[in-house]
Write a protein that holds these residues in place. Structure first.
Motif, mmCIF file in Angstrom:
data_model
loop_
_atom_site.group_PDB
_atom_site.id
_atom_site.type_symbol
_atom_site.label_atom_id
_atom_site.label_comp_id
_atom_site.label_asym_id
_atom_site.label_seq_id
_atom_site.Cartn_x
_atom_site.Cartn_y
_atom_site.Cartn_z
ATOM 1 N N ARG A 129 55.690 46.207 42.137
ATOM 2 C CA ARG A 129 54.896 47.011 41.205
ATOM 3 C C ARG A 129 55.694 47.360 39.936
ATOM 4 O O ARG A 129 55.164 47.350 38.840
ATOM 5 N N ASN A 130 56.968 47.679 40.112
ATOM 6 C CA ASN A 130 57.806 48.026 38.957
ATOM 7 C C ASN A 130 58.272 46.799 38.179
ATOM 8 O O ASN A 130 58.578 46.890 37.005
ATOM 9 N N LYS A 131 58.362 45.700 38.866
ATOM 10 C CA LYS A 131 58.883 44.485 38.224
ATOM 11 C C LYS A 131 57.822 43.775 37.382
ATOM 12 O O LYS A 131 58.147 42.987 36.498
ATOM 13 N N THR A 132 56.558 44.039 37.702
ATOM 14 C CA THR A 132 55.497 43.251 37.069
ATOM 15 C C THR A 132 55.059 43.846 35.736
ATOM 16 O O THR A 132 54.780 45.041 35.646
ATOM 17 N N LYS A 133 54.996 42.993 34.734
ATOM 18 C CA LYS A 133 54.562 43.474 33.419
ATOM 19 C C LYS A 133 53.053 43.702 33.406
ATOM 20 O O LYS A 133 52.293 43.005 34.094
ATOM 21 N N LYS A 134 52.654 44.671 32.599
ATOM 22 C CA LYS A 134 51.223 44.943 32.468
ATOM 23 C C LYS A 134 50.709 44.290 31.191
ATOM 24 O O LYS A 134 51.374 44.319 30.155
ATOM 25 N N VAL A 135 49.544 43.706 31.294
ATOM 26 C CA VAL A 135 48.991 42.962 30.154
ATOM 27 C C VAL A 135 47.570 43.416 29.838
ATOM 28 O O VAL A 135 46.849 43.900 30.717
ATOM 29 N N PRO A 136 47.157 43.284 28.576
ATOM 30 C CA PRO A 136 45.789 43.642 28.200
ATOM 31 C C PRO A 136 44.822 42.459 28.325
ATOM 32 O O PRO A 136 43.646 42.585 28.021
ATOM 33 N N THR A 137 45.352 41.319 28.754
ATOM 34 C CA THR A 137 44.534 40.101 28.737
ATOM 35 C C THR A 137 43.995 39.779 30.127
ATOM 36 O O THR A 137 44.680 39.966 31.128
ATOM 37 N N PHE A 138 42.776 39.275 30.162
ATOM 38 C CA PHE A 138 42.151 38.914 31.433
ATOM 39 C C PHE A 138 41.247 37.710 31.226
ATOM 40 O O PHE A 138 40.838 37.430 30.103
ATOM 41 N N CYS A 139 40.961 37.028 32.335
ATOM 42 C CA CYS A 139 40.021 35.904 32.239
ATOM 43 C C CYS A 139 38.633 36.399 32.589
ATOM 44 O O CYS A 139 38.382 36.823 33.716
ATOM 45 N N ASP A 140 37.751 36.326 31.617
ATOM 46 C CA ASP A 140 36.397 36.842 31.794
ATOM 47 C C ASP A 140 35.546 35.893 32.622
ATOM 48 O O ASP A 140 34.470 36.249 33.086
ATOM 49 N N THR A 141 36.027 34.679 32.798
ATOM 50 C CA THR A 141 35.211 33.649 33.444
ATOM 51 C C THR A 141 35.495 33.536 34.936
ATOM 52 O O THR A 141 34.607 33.198 35.714
ATOM 53 N N CYS A 142 36.730 33.786 35.345
ATOM 54 C CA CYS A 142 37.046 33.787 36.769
ATOM 55 C C CYS A 142 36.200 34.858 37.473
ATOM 56 O O CYS A 142 35.890 35.888 36.871
ATOM 57 N N ILE A 143 35.840 34.578 38.728
ATOM 58 C CA ILE A 143 34.878 35.431 39.424
ATOM 59 C C ILE A 143 35.304 36.902 39.442
ATOM 60 O O ILE A 143 34.522 37.792 39.124
ATOM 61 N N ASP A 144 36.572 37.162 39.781
ATOM 62 C CA ASP A 144 37.003 38.571 39.886
ATOM 63 C C ASP A 144 37.642 39.072 38.590
ATOM 64 O O ASP A 144 38.285 40.112 38.583
ATOM 65 N N LYS A 145 37.453 38.337 37.504
ATOM 66 C CA LYS A 145 37.979 38.719 36.182
ATOM 67 C C LYS A 145 39.416 39.250 36.254
ATOM 68 O O LYS A 145 39.694 40.405 35.918
ATOM 69 N N PRO A 146 40.335 38.411 36.709
ATOM 70 C CA PRO A 146 41.709 38.873 36.923
ATOM 71 C C PRO A 146 42.458 39.113 35.619
ATOM 72 O O PRO A 146 42.248 38.400 34.649
ATOM 73 N N PHE A 147 43.300 40.127 35.625
ATOM 74 C CA PHE A 147 44.233 40.292 34.509
ATOM 75 C C PHE A 147 45.317 39.233 34.645
ATOM 76 O O PHE A 147 45.864 39.038 35.733
#
Ligand code: ZN
Ligand code: ZN
Length: 158
Positions: A129-147
């Protein structure tokens, strides 16, 4: 005072001569072909090409060399055949677009799901959780709209 039929014949013959003349400038036919094959290929390759050229000029009002038109037509055939060979790959590539969370929820950032997965496998769930960067981008087309970060998005979509 020529009979009408002669006038018509000459007019039509003139068009055929023009067709032959235009086709003669550039022909892909090999000299070794049997004559009847030549006629068949001539109909397909040259007469059809001249017809296409005349149509092209009439419709677009532009001039194009017959060799260039031939190339353009070949290109479009090649493009079509490669689409039909890999339709799935193309639709995936076309449809999925990485989007940015914007608007009132401007500060929405979440962990890239793939970086997170990867970090869990390296560092374990507690540290990931601490190692992973947070991003504002996501795929709107993938079913679960993953970041997804740009890098991971590219890896899984292209
Ligand atoms: Zn990532
Ligand atoms: Zn996607």
């Amino acid at each position: 005072m020529k009979p009408a039929i002669i006038v018509d014949y000459n007019r039509a013959k003139g068009a055929v001569d023009l067709s032959d003349q235009m086709a003669e400038y550039q022909t892909p036919l090999r000299k070794t072909l049997k004559w009847y094959k030549k006629i068949a290929f001539d109909l397909i390759l040259n007469v059809a090409m001249v017809n296409a050229l005349v149509l092209y000029k009439t419709v677009t009002n532009k001039h194009i060399a017959i060799v260039d038109l031939r190339k353009e037509i070949l290109k479009s055939f090649l493009a079509k055949s490669s689409t039909s060979e890999a339709p799935l790959e193309r639709t995936i590539r076309k449809k999925h677009v990485l989007q940015k969370k914007e608007g009132p929820s401007l500060k929405v950032r979440r962990m890239c799901v793939l970086c997170y997965k990867n970090n869990v496998s390296i560092f374990g769930r507690a540290l990931a959780r601490n190692k992973t960067k947070k991003v504002p981008t996501f795929c709107d087309t993938c079913i679960d709209k993953p970041f997804l970060c740009v890098e991971c998005f590219t890896n899984v979509h292209v």
